[in-house]
Design a protein around this motif. Structure first.
Motif, short mmCIF file in Angstrom:
data_model
loop_
_atom_site.label_atom_id
_atom_site.label_comp_id
_atom_site.label_asym_id
_atom_site.label_seq_id
_atom_site.Cartn_x
_atom_site.Cartn_y
_atom_site.Cartn_z
N GLY A 1 0.78 -1.23 0.00
CA GLY A 1 0.00 0.00 0.00
C GLY A 1 0.81 1.28 0.00
O GLY A 1 0.29 2.36 0.21
N LYS A 2 2.09 1.18 -0.26
CA LYS A 2 2.97 2.36 -0.30
C LYS A 2 2.94 2.98 -1.70
O LYS A 2 2.76 2.29 -2.70
CB LYS A 2 4.40 2.01 0.07
N THR A 3 3.16 4.28 -1.77
CA THR A 3 3.21 4.97 -3.05
C THR A 3 4.60 4.84 -3.66
O THR A 3 5.56 4.44 -2.99
CB THR A 3 2.89 6.47 -2.88
N ARG A 4 4.69 5.25 -4.91
CA ARG A 4 5.97 5.23 -5.63
C ARG A 4 7.03 6.05 -4.88
O ARG A 4 8.15 5.61 -4.70
CB ARG A 4 5.73 5.81 -7.02
N ALA A 5 6.66 7.23 -4.40
CA ALA A 5 7.60 8.10 -3.69
C ALA A 5 8.03 7.48 -2.36
O ALA A 5 9.21 7.55 -1.99
CB ALA A 5 6.98 9.48 -3.45
N GLU A 6 7.10 6.87 -1.65
CA GLU A 6 7.43 6.23 -0.36
C GLU A 6 8.40 5.07 -0.56
O GLU A 6 9.35 4.92 0.22
CB GLU A 6 6.16 5.74 0.33
N THR B 1 16.86 6.28 -6.99
CA THR B 1 16.53 7.42 -7.84
C THR B 1 15.14 7.20 -8.43
O THR B 1 14.61 6.07 -8.39
CB THR B 1 17.55 7.58 -8.99
N VAL B 2 14.58 8.26 -9.01
CA VAL B 2 13.28 8.15 -9.67
C VAL B 2 13.35 7.11 -10.79
O VAL B 2 12.44 6.28 -10.95
CB VAL B 2 12.83 9.52 -10.22
N SER B 3 14.42 7.13 -11.54
CA SER B 3 14.61 6.21 -12.65
C SER B 3 14.70 4.75 -12.17
O SER B 3 14.07 3.86 -12.75
CB SER B 3 15.86 6.57 -13.43
N GLN B 4 15.48 4.52 -11.13
CA GLN B 4 15.65 3.15 -10.61
C GLN B 4 14.32 2.59 -10.08
O GLN B 4 13.97 1.45 -10.38
CB GLN B 4 16.67 3.14 -9.47
N SER B 5 13.61 3.39 -9.30
CA SER B 5 12.36 2.89 -8.74
C SER B 5 11.30 2.70 -9.82
O SER B 5 10.59 1.70 -9.83
CB SER B 5 11.84 3.82 -7.64
N GLY B 6 11.23 3.64 -10.77
CA GLY B 6 10.25 3.53 -11.85
C GLY B 6 10.48 2.31 -12.71
O GLY B 6 9.54 1.58 -13.05
N SER B 7 11.73 2.07 -13.04
CA SER B 7 12.10 0.91 -13.85
C SER B 7 11.78 -0.39 -13.11
O SER B 7 11.24 -1.34 -13.68
CB SER B 7 13.58 0.96 -14.21
N SER B 8 12.11 -0.44 -11.82
CA SER B 8 11.87 -1.64 -11.02
C SER B 8 10.37 -1.92 -10.90
O SER B 8 9.93 -3.07 -11.06
CB SER B 8 12.47 -1.48 -9.62
N LEU B 9 9.59 -0.88 -10.63
CA LEU B 9 8.14 -1.06 -10.52
C LEU B 9 7.54 -1.53 -11.85
O LEU B 9 6.71 -2.45 -11.87
CB LEU B 9 7.47 0.24 -10.06
N ALA B 10 7.99 -0.94 -12.96
CA ALA B 10 7.49 -1.33 -14.28
C ALA B 10 7.81 -2.80 -14.58
O ALA B 10 6.95 -3.54 -15.09
CB ALA B 10 8.08 -0.42 -15.35
N GLN B 11 9.03 -3.23 -14.24
CA GLN B 11 9.41 -4.62 -14.47
C GLN B 11 8.54 -5.58 -13.65
O GLN B 11 8.09 -6.61 -14.15
CB GLN B 11 10.87 -4.84 -14.11
N LEU B 12 8.31 -5.23 -12.39
CA LEU B 12 7.53 -6.10 -11.52
C LEU B 12 6.07 -6.16 -11.94
O LEU B 12 5.44 -7.22 -11.87
CB LEU B 12 7.65 -5.63 -10.06
N ILE B 13 5.52 -5.04 -12.41
CA ILE B 13 4.14 -5.04 -12.91
C ILE B 13 4.05 -5.89 -14.16
O ILE B 13 3.12 -6.69 -14.32
CB ILE B 13 3.65 -3.60 -13.16
N ALA B 14 5.02 -5.74 -15.07
CA ALA B 14 5.02 -6.52 -16.32
C ALA B 14 5.10 -8.02 -16.05
O ALA B 14 4.49 -8.82 -16.77
CB ALA B 14 6.19 -6.08 -17.21
N LYS B 15 5.82 -8.39 -15.00
CA LYS B 15 5.95 -9.81 -14.63
C LYS B 15 4.81 -10.28 -13.73
O LYS B 15 4.81 -11.41 -13.26
CB LYS B 15 7.28 -10.05 -13.92
N GLU B 16 3.85 -9.36 -13.46
CA GLU B 16 2.69 -9.64 -12.61
C GLU B 16 3.08 -10.07 -11.20
O GLU B 16 2.42 -10.89 -10.58
CB GLU B 16 1.76 -10.67 -13.27
N ARG B 17 4.15 -9.47 -10.67
CA ARG B 17 4.56 -9.77 -9.30
C ARG B 17 3.98 -8.75 -8.32
O ARG B 17 3.89 -9.02 -7.13
CB ARG B 17 6.08 -9.79 -9.20
N ILE B 18 3.64 -7.55 -8.84
CA ILE B 18 2.99 -6.53 -8.03
C ILE B 18 1.87 -5.92 -8.85
O ILE B 18 1.78 -6.15 -10.06
CB ILE B 18 3.96 -5.41 -7.58
N ARG B 19 1.01 -5.13 -8.17
CA ARG B 19 -0.01 -4.39 -8.91
C ARG B 19 -0.18 -3.02 -8.31
O ARG B 19 0.08 -2.79 -7.13
CB ARG B 19 -1.32 -5.15 -8.96
#
Length: 84
Positions: free
Chosen positions: A18-23, A31-49
């Protein structure tokens, strides 16, 4: 062994759903780039939503259960865990 950024993010979301991207970014010192890339990869692999800008571990898909009901069940289970 050093964990990859997506693995660090995945573990953090499992522990603190339940945490936000910034949290997430601030907690993990990314960095913004590292977290954004990591979140995108995990969503694409359906590990998070992403639900309204907050991130949760992906659930096992259950037949006949809506995504919102699945999220409610997950949240209730976490509350019950914390009370034990």
């Amino acid at each position: 062994m050093k964990l990859s950024n997506p693995e660090r993010v995945s573990r953090y979301i499992k522990k603190y759903p339940g945490k936000t991207r910034a949290e997430i970014r601030e907690a993990l010192g990314m960095t913004v780039s590292q977290s954004g890339s990591s979140l995108a990869q995990l969503i694409a692999k359906e590990r998070i939503r992403n639900v309204d800008g907050k991130f949760y571990p992906a659930e096992q898909k259950q037949m006949g259960v809506s995504p919102n009901m699945s999220l409610l069940n997950y949240c209730l289970a976490k509350v019950r865990e914390d009370r034990v």
